[in-house]
Design an enzyme around this catalytic site. Structure first.
Site, PDB file in Angstrom:
ATOM      1  N   SER A 323      41.213  44.367  50.136  1.00 15.72           N
ATOM      2  CA  SER A 323      41.809  43.280  50.896  1.00 15.72           C
ATOM      3  C   SER A 323      43.306  43.484  51.031  1.00 15.72           C
ATOM      4  O   SER A 323      43.966  43.996  50.126  1.00 15.72           O
ATOM      5  CB  SER A 323      41.535  41.936  50.200  1.00 15.72           C
ATOM      6  N   SER A 324      43.826  43.041  52.178  1.00 17.17           N
ATOM      7  CA  SER A 324      45.267  43.089  52.381  1.00 17.17           C
ATOM      8  C   SER A 324      45.955  41.858  51.806  1.00 17.17           C
ATOM      9  O   SER A 324      47.187  41.812  51.754  1.00 17.17           O
ATOM     10  CB  SER A 324      45.558  43.186  53.889  1.00 17.17           C
ATOM     11  N   LYS A 329      40.530  42.913  44.764  1.00 18.03           N
ATOM     12  CA  LYS A 329      39.233  42.865  45.438  1.00 18.03           C
ATOM     13  C   LYS A 329      38.834  44.273  45.871  1.00 18.03           C
ATOM     14  O   LYS A 329      39.605  44.998  46.487  1.00 18.03           O
ATOM     15  CB  LYS A 329      39.309  41.948  46.658  1.00 18.03           C
TER      16      LYS A 329
END
Length: 480
Positions: A323-324, A329
């Site tokens: 995830s950004s 994650k």
């Protein structure tokens, strides 16, 4: 002549003059095809096995025609020399046509005819375009039509390509079996409809994955055998017009020798000229395999979900940040990409079905899109299977304690009690487990009429992962 900085030569065909790059082996009809079909940007050279298959067909035809005295042996030798170069991977850049094209494959057939002729002229010490010495149609395409050359080549290309998928599936099944053996003692909760069901081992779950893929390895080989039947020698519509009476049998025999594949002549060449049923059947098999792979990947995603808010029964290799915005994650990216490939294969199967249905009278002009979709399906599936094995399955580990905990707090063991205490009583105990938060063993210990040996049986889930003893009514049980 020079056009800007590009040096070109001029060839003429029945429609007039055509400019061609001076160093190209292809000729006017290929150039027209390039101009007419700027559709996908995917060139036919993307599928080397198709180009190899075309070379095999042209070599077999040349050898047959020479053996029958219908083609000059020197010309046949040059044609075969060029075909051998093409079949070994040379000159791929000379096949720039788009995979999507009209004309039922005529542009493709002429592409290889022109490449063979012009490369052959070069071998003979003559300039490109000297077709009076070696002609794309009169010599290279002698006793042939696009309508028997192209369908035959597609079938050969599939036969040459499907082995890679079968090997990839075998290797994946083998890796899944290795995991099954390693997870054979990891007891866990089996689930149906995403609800608690009965005990099993993680090894049993992975062995089932392997078994279903091995089934498809066998089926792929069986269905691929339909492509051994070819229509070479039928020429335009299957009647064999413009061929020596002995050409068909000779050409098919030569193709067996050249390709090493057990090809045979179709029983009815007119039917074989338009029938694309084998493509539909094989595509359906690819769809079946894709569907199974997608289901397996769905399971891997579920079993690895979490890691705290999901099942968390297995760990997939961490390949990249997920995830950004959410630190820590990690996503199941390999199963996700395999899912997407499966969806594509399923869509390709519909395209192949529609294209097959669209055939009319003595020819199916939609074979280019059939060829593209089947060959691309084979390529995508092979790559996806390899990635699934090497980047995912090989690195899967089990969270044995999580698996056991899920089983212990479930109602799964209640099923094993039904032969002794009946369905209704087992259901009551399951309700107590859910309402009290206790384990099934704790609830059983509070039941005065349930014998100790039955409680002991449920205490070891390994005793509950296969067939159990026959019915034993509770009335026959005496608690110590």
């Amino acid at each position: 002549m020079t056009k800007g900085s590009q040096i070109e030569r001029i060839e003429k065909d029945p429609l007039g003059p055509v400019s061609i790059p001076v160093d190209a082996y292809y000729g006017s009809q290929t150039a027209r095809g390039i101009a007419n079909f700027p559709i996908s940007g995917v060139r036919i050279s993307h599928f080397p096995n198709l180009i190899t298959a075309l070379a095999y067909v042209k070599m077999a035809a040349a050898r047959a025609n020479a053996a029958l005295g219908d083609l000059d042996k020197q010309k046949a030798g040059v044609i075969c020399q060029v075909c051998d170069e093409i079949a070994t991977g040379r000159h791929l850049g000379e096949f720039p046509l788009d995979v999507f094209q009209g004309g039922a494959g005529t542009s493709i057939n002429m592409n290889i005819n022109e490449v063979i002729a012009n490369r052959g002229l070069e071998i003979m010490g003559l300039p490109r375009g000297r077709y009076d010495a070696l002609h794309p149609n009169n010599d290279v395409n002698f006793a042939q039509s696009t309508n028997d050359v192209y369908p035959t080549a597609i079938r050969l290309a599939i036969l040459l390509s499907r082995g890679a998928l079968q090997r990839a599936l075998e290797q994946l099944a083998g890796e899944l079996e290795a995991k099954a053996e390693g997870f054979s003692d990891v007891i866990k909760l089996g689930r149906t409809q995403l609800q608690d069901a009965v005990p099993m081992t993680l090894g049993q779950e992975f062995q089932a994955f392997a078994t279903t893929l091995r089934e498809d390895v066998a089926r792929l080989g069986e269905i691929a055998s339909f492509f051994h039947e070819i229509n070479l020698g039928g020429t335009a519509i299957g009647t064999g017009i413009n061929t020596n009476p002995d050409y068909q049998a000779t050409a098919v025999a030569e193709l067996r020798a050249v390709s090493g594949l057990p090809v045979v002549s179709a029983g009815n060449l007119i039917e074989a000229c338009w029938d694309t049923g084998a493509f539909v059947l094989f595509s359906g098999m690819l769809k079946r395999t894709a569907t199974k792979l997608s289901k397996i990947c769905n399971d891997l995603r579920l079993l690895s979900s979490g890691p705290r808010g999901g099942f968390n029964e297995i760990n997939l290799p961490a390949l990249q940040p997920g995830s950004s915005i959410m630190p820590g994650k990690v996503n199941p990216v390999v199963p996700e990409v395999v899912n997407q490939v499966a969806f594509q294969i399923i869509g390709y199967d519909l395209t192949i079905t529609l294209a097959s249905e669209a055939g009319q009278l003595q020819l199916n002009v939609m074979e280019p899109v059939i060829a593209y979709n089947i060959l691309h399906s084979l390529e995508l599936l092979t790559n996806a299977v390899d990635v699934l094995r090497t980047k995912c399955v090989v690195g899967i580990t089990a969270n044995a304690e999580t698996c056991r905990r899920h089983l212990e707090v479930s109602t799964a063991v209640a099923t094993a009690l039904t032969p002794a205490i009946g369905y209704e009583r087992a259901g009551e105990l399951a309700k107590q487990v859910l309402s009290s938060g206790k384990t099934i063993r704790e609830v059983l210990a509070e039941q005065s009429d349930v014998p100790d040996d039955l409680i002991a049986q449920t205490a070891d889930p390994h005793r509950l992962i296969g067939p159990t003893r026959s019915r034993r009514p509770l009335s026959s049980c005496v608690r110590a």
